[in-house]
Motif scaffolding. Structure first.
Motif, short mmCIF file in Angstrom:
data_model
loop_
_atom_site.label_atom_id
_atom_site.label_comp_id
_atom_site.label_asym_id
_atom_site.label_seq_id
_atom_site.Cartn_x
_atom_site.Cartn_y
_atom_site.Cartn_z
N GLN A 84 0.93 -1.16 0.06
CA GLN A 84 -0.10 -0.05 0.05
C GLN A 84 0.82 1.15 0.04
O GLN A 84 0.50 2.12 -0.81
N THR A 85 2.19 1.21 0.72
CA THR A 85 2.79 2.50 0.96
C THR A 85 3.56 2.47 -0.43
O THR A 85 3.75 3.51 -1.04
N ASN B 205 4.45 5.56 -5.39
CA ASN B 205 4.37 5.61 -6.77
C ASN B 205 3.58 6.90 -7.48
O ASN B 205 4.02 7.57 -8.13
N GLU B 206 2.50 6.96 -6.58
CA GLU B 206 1.68 8.09 -7.26
C GLU B 206 2.14 9.66 -6.93
O GLU B 206 2.16 10.45 -7.44
N SER B 207 2.63 9.67 -5.63
CA SER B 207 3.06 11.03 -4.99
C SER B 207 4.50 11.21 -5.16
O SER B 207 4.85 12.61 -4.98
N PHE B 208 5.34 10.62 -5.42
CA PHE B 208 6.73 10.88 -5.62
C PHE B 208 7.33 10.39 -6.89
O PHE B 208 7.84 11.07 -7.78
N ILE B 209 7.21 9.04 -7.43
CA ILE B 209 7.66 8.45 -8.70
C ILE B 209 7.05 8.93 -9.78
O ILE B 209 7.60 9.35 -10.79
N GLY B 210 5.83 8.78 -9.73
CA GLY B 210 5.12 9.12 -11.01
C GLY B 210 4.59 8.20 -12.09
O GLY B 210 4.18 8.31 -12.95
N GLY C 269 -1.14 0.03 10.49
CA GLY C 269 -0.80 1.35 9.30
C GLY C 269 -1.73 1.04 8.29
O GLY C 269 -1.64 1.83 7.29
N TYR C 270 -2.19 -0.31 7.84
CA TYR C 270 -3.05 -0.45 6.81
C TYR C 270 -4.45 0.46 6.69
O TYR C 270 -5.01 0.40 7.78
#
Length: 920
Positions: A199-200, A205-210, A553-554
């Motif tokens: 999940q992290t 992927n969405e918020s840093f890597i793209g 944390g999930y």
């Protein structure tokens, strides 16, 4: 959801975002009224142009109900207040440059990664929240080191957030800025379970890597004039770090190539950490000198802590330290909502082989939650307990203590009721135009996989029965009234929501018939068959059965109902199990937590203790104190330190001494022995103590207040009072740590103040013919061998202020008024806010006290049984002690040895937790 609603909503948001913040009162209603006027004024053929809709679209006016929903939704976006956090720096940190980032570097740096992230989250988060994330992470960046100007450094810090409050978003912002600043190798240790790591990874992927498996996602959708390449990710959404695969896939890449930052998201696992260390060593034979590493340790209180001897650390602790030790320039930032274990790390511990231990020596930064956060206070400090549904029927089905081979043949009715509540919630959210949002229910009733599966099968069977009946009879009101299952749904609706929400049962039933077949059930544990995933293209309405995997944390999306039966006294475990905290825009009123009243009370104690500690950390910040001081504050806190102290040291030694700091706290006899002889003894003792006080002058302001009393009077009272302390020697539940209080009275040489509280009973307090007033009135819940004051609160109102002068009281009110003024822009208040304000007031009172205050209580108690029925009235004697001071009052500590019985019980509890087999 009506597309017309969406176009109007987008149009109003765009207009409101262009206005100065915070918005003046009435701005949202005014903006909506303007749109409604605009619809009637402009020609239909201009709708597509004005409202940015597809060409030729003609919009229609919404119903009054829908406009009201829109106003409420907009308020949840624009009425949020989010204050900056508080920082406590270590001694060495005070000599470093802790403004390097904001003073110069941020201004001169091309903020490629941060700007992408900011643009990405601005589409879903309120302006004030994004601004505070920026401010908070600037503070943390300042407390790191400029990797391009320093040759060697090792920073150890900790960020304390709230459970499910957006810590991942905060550290993603930090990662973005760190990458812009020149941190080349970024490691995110995302808890100890596969589902959390996956999940992290998806969020990173969405918020840093793209990118995600080659597809452009999240920040990758924002075009940039810069030709900067995306970060190199050595892990993906499905697979953790593997040295062989990483080497094969990235054999032509290493940290020395270009400016691209490298990032890995790994599970907190010994073999995974070993793989990372081996891979780095295969590229660099010696210390990595030219590249700085940032290591984010999410859920840092879990598994990272060394609970063994320093010369032989636990394997994960050793590997994290060894990884940091590979780099000449490194920064370790722990993220947690439960910092108790972290600040107990030995700050002196260091080994040449694997470096310093992970104590946050350089800084602790405490984040504040925004006002739209549905946090612990709103549930457990709410005097009305409106989110609690008491579980009282589970022992015959799912006992608190059971074995892994427990067989279930039916569910407790409370769990069936919780399932019905969830179905009703999904239907109400549909009526509120939230049908495109995910909905979840959590069932956390055991720590064993096989028992989870038993529950899963029975819940599945029950939901299928509901579906069958609703499909057959739900559309016909006449037929539905004679259907057993639909009538049970109606009963649940009436119990929890009748007259409390804006819809009638007929409206809700109609909505249930539309959504009932979308309800799914999933298991989340190591033997699951189907993965729990929340699709992006359609909403998931899911009942999730799980335990340990859900407690670390999930995130369960759209969680509105939690059924919780796990038992533990450990604060960190309790808080991490609290998956029901988070953000609940426009459905906070639907959220229900099903649990036993005793567990609810345990949560209430830890919430107050946590608020207390965060308040102390704030004071430490203003007093220029250090993380070591905060460690002492937690260790000596009467409502938290003992558990952590003993738990951390239990594996090393059985000879444990504990220091408790009572200064700034209130201790009360909220548990009263139900033995008639004990009750009469205490009443006689209280009256005899008043007789002794006759030899002292009363205070000029009250006949029931005596000041500057010899401590021997208090010692004699404490020694002769009959306490009920069974299984709670240290007062963790009863709120009266008797032995520590007695030792304080003996060892702290001081005069005391003593007050006799009065109330509104018809009975009078008479001693030697002198009437002091009337007895207080309280409700007492009947327990097994004792009575318990309702809400475990003996002193009510402003009882602790009795010994203060009017001038001091006025100064307290003035200080509280200033705090209230600072929060004036918060539009929607919660009843729990009053409780938090009350706690703040009492802290201030104790800071102003000149002497410890013993308050005597003679109470007319109304006994209430477990079913809520009144049995009788009895007279009982109780007392409370308000200890003066706080964090600034020095160290007047009480030290006692923890006895073997307590340690054995604690060890059994630890063993029970470690015996869980339901991990993902």
């Amino acid at each position: 959801m009506s597309t017309d609603y969406s176009y109007f909503k987008t149009f109003v948001i765009r207009n409101l975002e262009s206005k100065p913040k915070p918005l003046p009162k009435g701005s949202i209603e005014g903006a909506v009224d303007q749109v409604r006027d605009l619809i009637s004024l402009i020609p239909p053929d201009t709708h597509s142009t004005v409202f940015n809709a597809p060409k030729g679209v003609v919009l229609t006016d919404l119903s009054t109900h829908d406009w009201d929903i829109l106003i409420k939704e907009l308020k949840s976006i624009f009425s949020v207040i989010h204050d900056r956090g508080d920082i406590v720096n270590g001694e060495e940190q005070k000599n470093r440059d802790t403004s390097w980032w904001t003073r110069e570097t941020k201004i001169k740096t091309n903020l490629y990664h941060w700007n992408r992230y900011k643009q990405y989250v601005s589409g879903s988060l309120p302006y004030q929240v994004v601004k505070t994330i920026d401010d908070d992470t600037d503070v943390v960046m300042n407390n790191l080191v400029n990797p391009l100007s320093e040759d060697k450094f090792s920073i150890y810090g900790m960020v304390v957030g709230h459970v499910q409050s957006g810590k991942t978003g905060n550290y993603t912002a930090l990662i973005s800025k760190a990458a812009d600043a020149g941190y080349k190798f970024i490691v995110v240790i995302a808890g100890g379970l596969n589902n959390l790591r996956n999940q992290t990874q998806e969020r990173i992927n969405e918020s840093f890597i793209g990118r995600d498996n080659g597809d452009v996602v999240g920040v990758g959708n924002f075009a940039s004039t810069e030709k900067k390449q995306t970060p190199v990710s050595l892990t993906n959404k499905l697979f953790d770090f593997n040295k062989r695969d990483a080497t094969k896939a990235k054999q032509s890449l290493d940290l020395d190539m270009g400016e691209r930052p490298f990032i890995i998201v790994i599970k907190k696992n010994t073999s995974t950490l070993s793989n990372v260390i081996s891979w780095l060593k295969s590229h660099y034979q010696e210390e990595i000198k030219d590249h700085a590493m940032l290591l984010i340790d999410d859920e840092s209180d879990y598994a990272s802590i060394n609970t063994k001897d320093e010369n032989n650390p636990t394997s994960i602790n050793k590997k994290i330290r060894a990884l940091l030790n590979l780099f000449r320039k490194s920064a370790y930032v722990a993220y947690t909502a439960t910092p108790y274990a972290n600040i107990f790390i030995d700050y002196k511990a260091q080994q040449k082989e694997f470096g310093k231990d992970l104590f946050p020596e350089d800084f602790i930064y405490a984040l504040k939650a925004p006002t739209n956060y549905f946090g612990a206070e709103k549930i457990f400090l709410d005097p009305d307990k409106k989110h609690l549904v008491k579980i009282e029927d589970h022992e015959d089905y799912i006992p608190a203590k059971h074995k892994k081979d427990l067989k279930l043949f039916e569910l407790p009715e409370s769990l069936n009721d919780a399932v019905r509540t969830f179905i009703i919630n999904v239907s109400i959210r549909r009526l509120r135009r939230q049908e495109d949002k995910h909905n979840s229910m959590m069932i956390h009733a055991t720590r064993y996989t096989d028992v989870h599966h038993e529950i899963y099968l029975l819940v599945s069977k029950y939901v299928e029965e509901l579906k069958k009946n609703i499909d057959a009879f739900g559309s016909d009101l006449g037929l539905s009234e004679n259907n057993k299952e639909i009538e049970s749904l109606k009963k649940t609706f009436n119990n929890h929501y009748l007259s409390k929400i804006e819809y009638l049962w007929e409206d809700v039933l109609g909505s249930i018939t539309e959504i009932i077949n979308t309800i799914e059930i999933r298991e989340v544990h190591k033997d699951r068959v189907i993965e729990l995933e929340y699709p992006k293209k359609y909403p998931l309405n899911v009942i999730v059965v799980g335990g340990t995997s859900l407690a670390r944390g999930y995130t369960l999306e759209g969680l509105s109902v939690s059924y919780f039966l796990r038992t533990t006294i450990f604060y960190d475990t309790l808080m991490q199990m609290g998956r029901w905290f988070g953000y609940r825009p426009n459905y906070e009123d639907l959220c229900k937590v099903y649990m036993t009243e005793s567990m609810f009370d345990n949560f209430s104690v830890i919430i107050e203790a946590t608020l207390d500690l965060m308040e102390e950390l704030k004071k430490m910040s203003s007093m220029n104190l250090t993380p070591r001081d905060f460690g002492l504050a937690v260790q000596q806190h009467p409502d938290s330190g003992l558990q952590v102290t003993a738990r951390n040291k239990l594996k090393q030694t059985k000879d444990i001494y504990f220091e408790m700091k009572l200064d700034g706290h209130l201790k009360e006899t909220s548990w009263i022995s139900s033995n008639p002889e004990d009750i009469q003894n205490n009443i006689d003792l209280l009256k005899n103590t008043i007789k002794v006080l006759h030899s002292y002058p009363t205070d000029s302001t009250s006949k029931n207040l005596w000041k500057n009393i010899d401590q021997k009077v208090v010692i004699e009272f404490l020694d002769n009072y009959k306490y009920y302390m069974e299984q709670d020697e240290f007062g963790l539940q009863s709120r009266m740590p008797v032995n520590f209080v007695k030792r304080y009275a003996q060892d702290i040489v001081t005069k005391w103040d003593i007050a006799l509280a009065t109330g509104n009973s018809d009975k009078v307090i008479e001693v030697d013919g002198f009437i002091y007033g009337n007895l207080e009135q309280r409700k007492l819940d009947i327990r097994d061998k004792h009575y318990e004051f309702r809400n475990r609160q003996v002193s009510s109102g402003n009882a602790e202020e009795v010994s203060l002068s009017q001038e001091v009281k006025d100064s307290i009110m003035k200080e509280l008024a200033e705090v209230k003024h600072n929060n004036k822009n918060q539009i929607e208040k919660d009843s729990s806010d009053d409780k938090v304000n009350e706690l703040s007031r009492k802290r201030l009172v104790r800071q102003k006290l000149q002497r410890p205050l013993l308050i005597l209580h003679l109470v007319e108690g109304t006994l209430v049984n477990s079913k809520g029925n009144i049995e009788e009235k009895i007279e009982v004697a109780a007392f409370s002690i308000s200890f003066p001071g706080g964090i600034q009052s020095g160290y007047r500590n009480v030290k006692l040895k923890v006895n073997q019985v307590y340690l054995d019980n604690l060890e059994n509890l630890i063993w029970e937790e470690e015996d869980a087999d339901d991990e993902y």
